[in-house]
Design a protein around this motif. Structure first.
Motif, PDB file in Angstrom:
ATOM      1  N   GLN A 177       0.355  -0.612  -0.303  1.00 37.32           N
ATOM      2  CA  GLN A 177       1.907  -0.012   0.196  1.00 37.32           C
ATOM      3  C   GLN A 177       2.870  -0.769  -0.105  1.00 37.32           C
ATOM      4  O   GLN A 177       3.962  -0.398  -0.617  1.00 37.32           O
ATOM      5  N   LEU A 178       2.986  -2.048   0.169  1.00 37.66           N
ATOM      6  CA  LEU A 178       3.961  -3.161  -0.018  1.00 37.66           C
ATOM      7  C   LEU A 178       4.490  -3.148  -1.361  1.00 37.66           C
ATOM      8  O   LEU A 178       5.687  -3.737  -1.691  1.00 37.66           O
ATOM      9  N   SER A 179       3.737  -2.831  -2.103  1.00 40.67           N
ATOM     10  CA  SER A 179       3.789  -2.828  -3.795  1.00 40.67           C
ATOM     11  C   SER A 179       4.796  -1.522  -4.136  1.00 40.67           C
ATOM     12  O   SER A 179       5.463  -1.648  -5.384  1.00 40.67           O
ATOM     13  N   LYS A 180       4.660  -0.577  -3.023  1.00 39.44           N
ATOM     14  CA  LYS A 180       5.733   0.345  -3.357  1.00 39.44           C
ATOM     15  C   LYS A 180       6.947   0.709  -2.561  1.00 39.44           C
ATOM     16  O   LYS A 180       7.877   1.073  -2.742  1.00 39.44           O
ATOM     17  N   THR A 181       6.717  -0.139  -1.499  1.00 35.88           N
ATOM     18  CA  THR A 181       8.209  -0.082  -0.185  1.00 35.88           C
ATOM     19  C   THR A 181       8.307  -1.548   0.140  1.00 35.88           C
ATOM     20  O   THR A 181       7.373  -2.320   0.278  1.00 35.88           O
ATOM     21  N   LYS A 182       9.659  -1.554   0.772  1.00 34.96           N
ATOM     22  CA  LYS A 182       9.830  -2.784   1.496  1.00 34.96           C
ATOM     23  C   LYS A 182       9.198  -3.178   2.612  1.00 34.96           C
ATOM     24  O   LYS A 182       8.745  -4.207   3.066  1.00 34.96           O
ATOM     25  N   TYR A 183       8.808  -1.956   3.444  1.00 39.90           N
ATOM     26  CA  TYR A 183       8.267  -2.176   4.832  1.00 39.90           C
ATOM     27  C   TYR A 183       6.985  -1.439   4.784  1.00 39.90           C
ATOM     28  O   TYR A 183       6.817  -0.537   3.867  1.00 39.90           O
ATOM     29  N   LEU A 184       6.396  -1.081   5.908  1.00 33.79           N
ATOM     30  CA  LEU A 184       5.378  -0.364   5.839  1.00 33.79           C
ATOM     31  C   LEU A 184       5.294   1.140   5.597  1.00 33.79           C
ATOM     32  O   LEU A 184       4.371   1.490   5.058  1.00 33.79           O
ATOM     33  N   ALA A 185       6.293   1.686   6.290  1.00 29.67           N
ATOM     34  CA  ALA A 185       6.507   3.133   6.183  1.00 29.67           C
ATOM     35  C   ALA A 185       7.621   3.584   5.107  1.00 29.67           C
ATOM     36  O   ALA A 185       8.183   4.621   5.594  1.00 29.67           O
ATOM     37  N   GLY A 186       8.089   2.373   4.477  1.00 30.57           N
ATOM     38  CA  GLY A 186       9.183   3.005   3.742  1.00 30.57           C
ATOM     39  C   GLY A 186      10.257   1.720   3.415  1.00 30.57           C
ATOM     40  O   GLY A 186       9.924   0.554   3.629  1.00 30.57           O
ATOM     41  N   ASP A 187      11.574   2.045   3.129  1.00 32.52           N
ATOM     42  CA  ASP A 187      12.267   0.885   2.943  1.00 32.52           C
ATOM     43  C   ASP A 187      13.318   0.378   4.273  1.00 32.52           C
ATOM     44  O   ASP A 187      14.341  -0.378   4.502  1.00 32.52           O
ATOM     45  N   GLU A 188      13.010   1.127   5.384  1.00 36.39           N
ATOM     46  CA  GLU A 188      13.458   0.637   6.522  1.00 36.39           C
ATOM     47  C   GLU A 188      12.508   0.038   7.830  1.00 36.39           C
ATOM     48  O   GLU A 188      11.241   0.711   7.635  1.00 36.39           O
ATOM     49  N   PHE A 189      12.642  -0.763   8.383  1.00 33.86           N
ATOM     50  CA  PHE A 189      11.827  -1.369   9.521  1.00 33.86           C
ATOM     51  C   PHE A 189      11.599  -0.143  10.327  1.00 33.86           C
ATOM     52  O   PHE A 189      12.562   0.463  10.787  1.00 33.86           O
ATOM     53  N   SER A 190      10.369  -0.289  10.716  1.00 30.46           N
ATOM     54  CA  SER A 190       9.972   0.948  11.807  1.00 30.46           C
ATOM     55  C   SER A 190       8.998   0.388  13.004  1.00 30.46           C
ATOM     56  O   SER A 190       8.556  -0.826  12.862  1.00 30.46           O
ATOM     57  N   PRO A 191       8.654   1.127  13.889  1.00 28.85           N
ATOM     58  CA  PRO A 191       7.659   0.696  14.911  1.00 28.85           C
ATOM     59  C   PRO A 191       6.376   0.343  14.216  1.00 28.85           C
ATOM     60  O   PRO A 191       5.337  -0.433  14.704  1.00 28.85           O
ATOM     61  N   ARG A 216      -2.492 -12.515  -0.985  1.00 33.43           N
ATOM     62  CA  ARG A 216      -1.748 -11.204  -1.136  1.00 33.43           C
ATOM     63  C   ARG A 216      -0.503 -11.471  -1.114  1.00 33.43           C
ATOM     64  O   ARG A 216       0.268 -11.463  -0.151  1.00 33.43           O
ATOM     65  N   PRO A 217       0.162 -11.496  -2.363  1.00 34.05           N
ATOM     66  CA  PRO A 217       1.635 -11.664  -2.477  1.00 34.05           C
ATOM     67  C   PRO A 217       2.394 -10.888  -2.014  1.00 34.05           C
ATOM     68  O   PRO A 217       3.647 -11.264  -1.563  1.00 34.05           O
ATOM     69  N   LYS A 218       2.272  -9.608  -1.902  1.00 30.68           N
ATOM     70  CA  LYS A 218       3.267  -8.731  -1.336  1.00 30.68           C
ATOM     71  C   LYS A 218       3.428  -8.857   0.085  1.00 30.68           C
ATOM     72  O   LYS A 218       4.587  -8.763   0.843  1.00 30.68           O
ATOM     73  N   THR A 219       2.000  -9.078   0.439  1.00 26.50           N
ATOM     74  CA  THR A 219       2.178  -9.122   2.140  1.00 26.50           C
ATOM     75  C   THR A 219       2.828 -10.636   2.538  1.00 26.50           C
ATOM     76  O   THR A 219       3.661 -10.527   3.349  1.00 26.50           O
ATOM     77  N   LEU A 220       2.652 -11.734   1.755  1.00 21.93           N
ATOM     78  CA  LEU A 220       3.225 -12.618   2.046  1.00 21.93           C
ATOM     79  C   LEU A 220       4.946 -12.688   1.931  1.00 21.93           C
ATOM     80  O   LEU A 220       5.436 -13.229   2.746  1.00 21.93           O
ATOM     81  N   GLU A 221       5.115 -12.008   0.940  1.00 18.99           N
ATOM     82  CA  GLU A 221       6.644 -11.822   0.817  1.00 18.99           C
ATOM     83  C   GLU A 221       7.268 -11.058   2.006  1.00 18.99           C
ATOM     84  O   GLU A 221       8.324 -11.179   2.433  1.00 18.99           O
ATOM     85  N   TYR A 222       6.594 -10.139   2.329  1.00 20.11           N
ATOM     86  CA  TYR A 222       6.801  -9.281   3.538  1.00 20.11           C
ATOM     87  C   TYR A 222       6.634  -9.973   4.699  1.00 20.11           C
ATOM     88  O   TYR A 222       8.077 -10.043   5.474  1.00 20.11           O
ATOM     89  N   TYR A 223       6.029 -10.944   4.906  1.00 17.79           N
ATOM     90  CA  TYR A 223       5.763 -11.728   5.986  1.00 17.79           C
ATOM     91  C   TYR A 223       7.014 -12.756   6.140  1.00 17.79           C
ATOM     92  O   TYR A 223       7.737 -12.948   7.289  1.00 17.79           O
TER      93      TYR A 223
END
Length: 265
Positions: A177-191, A216-223
């Motif tokens: 999912q993070l290979s497509k969006t910035k956050y889990l459910a899109g490009d905005e932080f959500s619950p 997991r590079p995308k997860t690490l970047e997100y974290y």
């Protein structure tokens, strides 16, 4: 509004992040499950499951993290007067994250001697509470039986394997999912992010980053990205920096050691 929680309770971290993201004021009460505070008679009357967190708004008491976060979402809408569009993807990710139970994963990656020590202490607390509050004895007995069942489960390698596989599957889905969006459910932080980030923090606390996050590079970047958010710093980050990482654990260990010495003498 009151929140009964503990800094290292994963579900408590989820709710605290959501509260900070929404900017909702609340009164914080620390309840340490490792010292049996969640088994105290007063708390047990309010919450017979003895699980954390517990959120109270007047006469309204909510126990499950996902239910609390959804309630906070509705409350924020009510307070703002704005009606945001329904985001089914947020809800789906919240359900997916909630489906993984971190309890067995955490226990199986905790040193046996510490796990056994705390387990024995909690059983003693439950037996003492039965005598202290006879009207709650049957409910305390349910928790005691659960404690013994958990001890059996944690010795089962198949249960450990299943928990690890479920976590890996969740993390693989997140990575995709993070290979497509910035956050889990899109490009905005959500619950959905408020619910997921504490899982990464739990992995860090157990020193398993290399096995589950760094690969997991995308997860690490997100974290690394979410660690800069004020909500993360307040709910999680300040307990993971330097000596503060060990402060709560040290206080808990000291309490347990003192209780043990008092029983001996």
């Amino acid at each position: 509004m009151q929140l009964y929680h503990h800094p290292y309770s994963l579900d408590s971290q989820k709710v605290r992040m959501a509260l900070e993201e929404k900017g909702i004021d609340y009164t914080s009460y620390h309840v340490n499950p490792l010292t049996g505070k969640n088994m105290s008679v007063d708390f047990f009357r309010m919450n017979p499951s003895a699980k954390l967190p517990v959120f109270q708004n007047g006469a309204h008491v909510i126990y499950r993290a996902i239910d609390i976060i959804q309630y906070l979402d509705r409350l924020a809408v009510h307070l703002s007067g704005e009606i945001p569009p329904v985001n089914t993807e947020v809800h789906q990710w919240m359900q997916k994250v909630d489906a993984w139970n971190p309890k067995m994963f955490t226990l199986t990656h905790t040193p046996v001697k510490y796990r056994a020590f705390v387990s024995k202490f909690i059983r003693r607390v439950l037996i003492a509470r039965m005598a202290e509050a006879p009207d709650l004895a049957s409910m305390y007995h349910v928790k005691l039986r659960e404690a013994y069942e958990t001890e059996d489960k944690v010795k089962d390698p198949e249960i450990m394997k299943q928990s690890e596989e479920e976590l890996s599957k969740l993390l693989d889905d997140v990575e995709a999912q993070l290979s497509k969006t910035k956050y889990l459910a899109g490009d905005e932080f959500s619950p959905a992010d408020s619910m997921f980030i504490p899982i990464l923090a739990r992995i860090t606390l157990l020193d398993l980053d290399e096995e589950y996050i760094s690969c997991r590079p995308k997860t690490l970047e997100y974290y690394n990205l979410v660690k800069h958010r004020p909500s993360y710093k307040i709910a999680i980050g300040k307990y993971f920096n330097g000596w503060k990482k060990y402060r709560t654990l040290f206080k808990t260990s000291f309490f347990l050691c003192v209780r043990t010495l008092l029983r001996r003498y």
